[in-house]
Write a protein that holds these residues in place. Structure first.
Motif, short mmCIF file in Angstrom:
data_model
loop_
_atom_site.label_atom_id
_atom_site.label_comp_id
_atom_site.label_asym_id
_atom_site.label_seq_id
_atom_site.Cartn_x
_atom_site.Cartn_y
_atom_site.Cartn_z
N PHE A 52 47.33 115.97 25.83
CA PHE A 52 47.29 115.60 24.41
C PHE A 52 47.05 114.10 24.33
O PHE A 52 47.71 113.32 25.01
CB PHE A 52 48.60 115.96 23.72
CG PHE A 52 48.60 115.63 22.26
CD1 PHE A 52 47.97 116.46 21.34
CD2 PHE A 52 49.21 114.48 21.80
CE1 PHE A 52 47.96 116.16 20.00
CE2 PHE A 52 49.20 114.16 20.46
CZ PHE A 52 48.58 115.00 19.55
N ASP A 53 46.10 113.69 23.51
CA ASP A 53 45.78 112.28 23.32
C ASP A 53 46.46 111.79 22.04
O ASP A 53 46.14 112.24 20.94
CB ASP A 53 44.27 112.09 23.22
CG ASP A 53 43.86 110.62 23.12
OD1 ASP A 53 44.75 109.75 23.21
OD2 ASP A 53 42.66 110.37 22.98
N PHE A 54 47.41 110.88 22.19
CA PHE A 54 48.11 110.34 21.03
C PHE A 54 47.26 109.32 20.28
O PHE A 54 47.62 108.89 19.19
CB PHE A 54 49.42 109.66 21.47
CG PHE A 54 50.50 110.63 21.83
CD1 PHE A 54 51.23 111.27 20.84
CD2 PHE A 54 50.78 110.91 23.14
CE1 PHE A 54 52.23 112.16 21.16
CE2 PHE A 54 51.78 111.81 23.48
CZ PHE A 54 52.50 112.43 22.48
N GLY A 55 46.16 108.93 20.85
CA GLY A 55 45.35 107.91 20.21
C GLY A 55 46.02 106.56 20.39
O GLY A 55 46.65 106.28 21.40
N GLU A 56 45.92 105.73 19.38
CA GLU A 56 46.53 104.39 19.46
C GLU A 56 48.00 104.50 19.05
O GLU A 56 48.32 104.98 17.96
CB GLU A 56 45.80 103.44 18.51
CG GLU A 56 46.21 102.01 18.65
CD GLU A 56 45.37 101.09 17.79
OE1 GLU A 56 45.89 100.03 17.41
OE2 GLU A 56 44.22 101.43 17.49
N ALA A 57 48.88 104.08 19.94
CA ALA A 57 50.32 104.09 19.66
C ALA A 57 50.80 102.66 19.57
O ALA A 57 50.47 101.82 20.42
CB ALA A 57 51.06 104.85 20.74
N PHE A 58 51.58 102.36 18.55
CA PHE A 58 52.08 101.00 18.35
C PHE A 58 53.42 100.81 19.03
O PHE A 58 54.23 101.73 19.12
CB PHE A 58 52.20 100.71 16.85
CG PHE A 58 50.87 100.76 16.15
CD1 PHE A 58 49.99 99.68 16.23
CD2 PHE A 58 50.49 101.88 15.41
CE1 PHE A 58 48.76 99.73 15.59
CE2 PHE A 58 49.26 101.92 14.79
CZ PHE A 58 48.39 100.86 14.88
N GLU A 59 53.65 99.62 19.51
CA GLU A 59 54.89 99.30 20.20
C GLU A 59 56.09 99.52 19.29
O GLU A 59 56.07 99.14 18.12
CB GLU A 59 54.87 97.84 20.68
CG GLU A 59 56.05 97.45 21.51
CD GLU A 59 55.97 96.03 22.02
OE1 GLU A 59 56.98 95.54 22.49
OE2 GLU A 59 54.89 95.42 21.95
N GLU A 62 57.99 105.69 18.13
CA GLU A 62 58.15 106.84 19.01
C GLU A 62 57.12 107.91 18.66
O GLU A 62 56.93 108.23 17.49
CB GLU A 62 59.56 107.41 18.84
CG GLU A 62 59.94 108.40 19.90
CD GLU A 62 61.41 108.79 19.80
OE1 GLU A 62 61.65 110.00 19.68
OE2 GLU A 62 62.28 107.91 19.83
N VAL A 63 56.42 108.39 19.67
CA VAL A 63 55.45 109.46 19.47
C VAL A 63 55.97 110.72 20.14
O VAL A 63 56.71 110.68 21.11
CB VAL A 63 54.06 109.07 20.03
CG1 VAL A 63 53.43 107.96 19.21
CG2 VAL A 63 54.13 108.68 21.48
N GLU A 64 55.56 111.86 19.62
CA GLU A 64 56.09 113.13 20.09
C GLU A 64 55.04 114.23 19.96
O GLU A 64 54.23 114.20 19.02
CB GLU A 64 57.32 113.48 19.23
CG GLU A 64 58.05 114.71 19.63
CD GLU A 64 59.28 114.92 18.74
OE1 GLU A 64 59.38 116.03 18.19
OE2 GLU A 64 60.09 114.00 18.59
N HIS A 65 55.04 115.16 20.91
CA HIS A 65 54.13 116.31 20.85
C HIS A 65 54.79 117.47 21.57
O HIS A 65 55.40 117.29 22.62
CB HIS A 65 52.79 115.99 21.50
CG HIS A 65 51.83 117.14 21.48
ND1 HIS A 65 51.19 117.54 20.32
CD2 HIS A 65 51.42 117.98 22.44
CE1 HIS A 65 50.43 118.58 20.60
NE2 HIS A 65 50.55 118.87 21.88
#
Length: 85
Positions: A52-59, A62-65
């Motif tokens: 899964f590509d989260f794309g651009e994640a900012f510092e 929190e990202v989740e999939h």
């Protein structure tokens, strides 16, 4: 000298064969009443989406999939270790 090497080689092969036969004979057997899954009753894992590509994640965000994991086999599927990659 060559004959001695042949004898040594055959002795080495015999020792390896005897050791593997001993190991197979002394292998533990499952306790009575327990069954090991056969080829027909084995678990089978199916993971339709493995990346899964989260794309651009900012510092600091929190990202989740969620990944779907399905057992399509006939025996219980045990997942005892998961490593992110």
């Amino acid at each position: 000298m060559l004959r001695g090497m042949k004898v040594l080689f055959l002795l080495l092969i015999f020792c390896c064969w005897a050791g593997s036969a001993q190991g197979a004979a002394s292998a533990p057997r499952p306790a009575k009443g327990t069954s090991k899954p056969t080829a027909r009753a084995a678990p089978a894992i199916e993971i339709p989406e493995t990346t899964f590509d989260f794309g651009e994640a900012f510092e600091g965000v929190e990202v989740e999939h969620d990944f779907v994991v399905k057992n399509t086999g006939k025996a219980e599927l045990l997942i005892d270790q998961v490593r992110p990659g």
